[in-house]
Write an enzyme that holds these catalytic residues in place. Structure first.
Site, PDB file in Angstrom:
ATOM      1  CG  HIS A  90       8.212   4.843   7.663  1.00 12.56           C
ATOM      2  ND1 HIS A  90       7.288   5.530   6.661  1.00 12.56           N
ATOM      3  CD2 HIS A  90       8.214   3.613   6.824  1.00 12.56           C
ATOM      4  CE1 HIS A  90       7.064   4.937   5.509  1.00 12.56           C
ATOM      5  NE2 HIS A  90       7.554   3.826   5.565  1.00 12.56           N
ATOM      6  CG  ASP A 116       6.452   8.593   6.949  1.00 16.48           C
ATOM      7  OD1 ASP A 116       7.498   8.417   6.560  1.00 16.48           O
ATOM      8  OD2 ASP A 116       5.715   7.920   7.420  1.00 16.48           O
ATOM      9  CB  SER A 136       5.886   1.651   4.018  1.00 22.31           C
ATOM     10  OG  SER A 136       6.772   2.608   3.159  1.00 22.31           O
TER      11      SER A 136
END
Length: 527
Positions: free
Chosen positions: A497, A469, A243
């Site tokens: 995610h 996502d 991320s």
């Protein structure tokens, strides 16, 4: 305040229990137990004093020599004797290294098969603001056994987060109010309250934090990573970022391309998006995830949200409108306010495994009880049951993001942005549009200008994108892989995610073969 892009590999495994409550499922690993059932504590890895190639510790400038030459002293962690802890000293301001230092918290999960050890793998879970030491501590939840066997998993709390001189902007009660506030104000009074809340937030950062508050940018955290590489006595840095951790990783690659080892950037962000386009991208990502969740509910039959995606969207929007008008009671001494409902809805969208529990939380809310949605909001913000916070991630995210890009618009300009945001996300668009104010009131100047990310001359960098996502939409991974001179795109067709350790063998094998053996996957691999 828009959702943080934190890696939720196993953010929490949610189990419904009687009464509508929620508990966390703790995943154990019996491989580290002895015959008595007790966990074996590995011997601490000794700090090496063997001669190293001088190029490993060579600083980028002479005034940084003392930082690059330091040796780490590892010892068993106080609360987990199977892991090793240490600290790394770095300058507060790389432009003036003599002006002061801070110590970064480190935690290492030693390679489970020492004879097969490849080296150190530095990891970051995202945020910005999430403590990386926790990722290494929970390595068995984040990483498959091949990586845990082959690498020392090394996590660090980036400057200003976790136990690395955490910045402080609000009291715990003030954080509660900040999170509970309406993320999409719809009258002049709420608009003024929203804007004033941001002014107060940044004033609190300056008042309650030390000089580090002006030096918590991604650029500076990436420079810390190179000091860490040197202290680990690694010629190049092997890195796994999830991320926002991909932003940190791509920034490192731009600053130190010759020091890039084996890099995996999972749930990638596009560092070249403007702050407005980034907000639009994320709003669209959460809308796609919400619609995928509703479609799954409809496909299973007898869905509490209706017989179509549109019916489900309408029912959820109606619930949020009702909560905005009148917060829901809960089993605690706090009501479910609209801000908590927003984050309570967002959190389960990070992982498909959480969808059944979102359904239960919504059914409970339709019945007039906001307990589980409030619990989800608290998990999102790392809020403990006693009202304290386990970390400062909710405060750090704004401070770091706004040093990276201090762009903001005045409240009067939000309405003209609403149509674009509502188009990509009828459910979340208004909240993300109001997030364009988020850096309003910033009281410190960034130390560095934004970088154009190319990483020319870097070794291959594997970029992973997941097609649905929510937090880092797939298109951003495609863009990052194209921007990086040596980018290699791996695509996972799925929900949730990030892509690694999500039950997709194709992704897992590609990542593990690359990190362990150096086998670069085919660019464009589809899994």
């Amino acid at each position: 305040m828009s959702p943080k892009t934190v890696a939720v590999i196993v953010l929490v495994a949610l189990l419904a229990v009687a009464g509508g409550g929620v508990v966390a499922l703790v995943v154990g690993n019996d491989d580290d137990s002895d015959d008595s059932g007790q966990e074996r504590a590995p011997e601490p890895t000794p700090t090496t004093s063997e001669p190293v190639d001088p190029s490993v510790t060579e600083p980028p400038s002479p005034e940084l020599a003392e930082f690059y030459s330091q040796e780490l002293e590892w010892s068993q962690c106080e609360d987990d004797d199977s892991k090793e802890c240490s600290t790394l000293t770095v300058p507060i301001d790389y432009r003036d290294p003599a002006a002061g230092t801070i110590d970064l918290a480190l935690l290492r999960a030693p390679a489970e098969e020492p004879d097969a050890r490849v080296g150190s793998l530095v990891v970051n879970p995202g945020g910005p603001g999430a403590p990386g030491t926790q990722t290494a501590k929970d390595a068995d939840a984040y990483f498959g056994s091949p990586l845990r066997e082959s690498f020392d998993i090394v996590g660090f709390d980036p400057r200003g987060t976790g136990s690395s001189d955490p910045i402080d902007c609000l009291s715990d009660d003030e954080v509660d109010a900040f999170v509970a506030g309406d993320p999409a104000p719809d009258d002049p009074g709420e608009e003024q309250e929203y804007a004033q809340g941001l002014e107060d937030f940044f004033a609190g950062c300056v008042e309650n934090s030390d000089d580090l508050i002006g030096h918590v940018s991604t650029n500076e955290a990436a420079r810390d990573m190179d000091v860490l590489r040197s202290a680990l006595r690694e010629e190049t840095l092997d890195y796994f970022g999830f991320s926002y951790g991909t932003t940190l990783g791509s920034t490192y690659a731009e600053l130190f391309p010759e020091k890039v080892g084996r890099f995996v950037l999972d749930g990638a962000t596009d560092p070249n998006l403007t702050f407005r386009d980034d907000a639009l991208s994320q709003a669209g990502g959460f809308q796609v995830a919400l619609e995928a969740y509703i479609q799954d509910c409809v496909d299973q039959g007898d869905c509490i949200l209706g017989d179509s995606v549109q019916e489900g969207l309408d029912r959820i929007s109606g619930l949020l409108d009702d909560i905005d008008d009148q917060p829901l009671p809960t089993a605690t001494d706090r009501d479910l306010a609209i801000g908590n409902a927003f984050y309570g809805l967002v959190l389960p969208l990070y992982g498909q495994e959480n969808w059944p529990y979102l359904t239960q939380a919504l059914q409970q809310a339709f019945d007039g009880d906001g307990t589980t949605l409030l619990r989800f909001s608290d998990i999102y913000g790392s809020r403990n049951d006693d009202g304290t916070y386990a970390d400062n991630s909710l405060e750090a995210i704004l401070a770091i993001n706004c040093l990276d890009d201090p762009s903001s618009i005045p409240p009067a300009k939000v309405p003209k942005n609403l149509p674009d945001f509502q188009k990509v996300s009828p459910t979340f668009g208004d909240a993300f549009a109001w997030g364009l104010l988020n850096c309003r009131g910033l009281q410190v100047e960034p130390a560095y200008e934004p970088l154009e990310i190319r990483a020319e001359g870097a070794a291959p960098i594997v970029v992973i994108g997941t097609t649905r996502d929510p937090a880092t939409p797939y298109e951003e991974a495609v863009a990052l892989a194209e921007q990086l001179e040596s980018g290699v795109l791996v695509s996972r067709d799925g929900d949730g995610h990030t892509g690694y350790n999500k039950g997709n063998d194709c992704v897992d094998v590609a990542v593990e073969d690359y990190l362990i053996e150096g086998t670069v996957p085919d660019d464009g691999l589809e899994c």
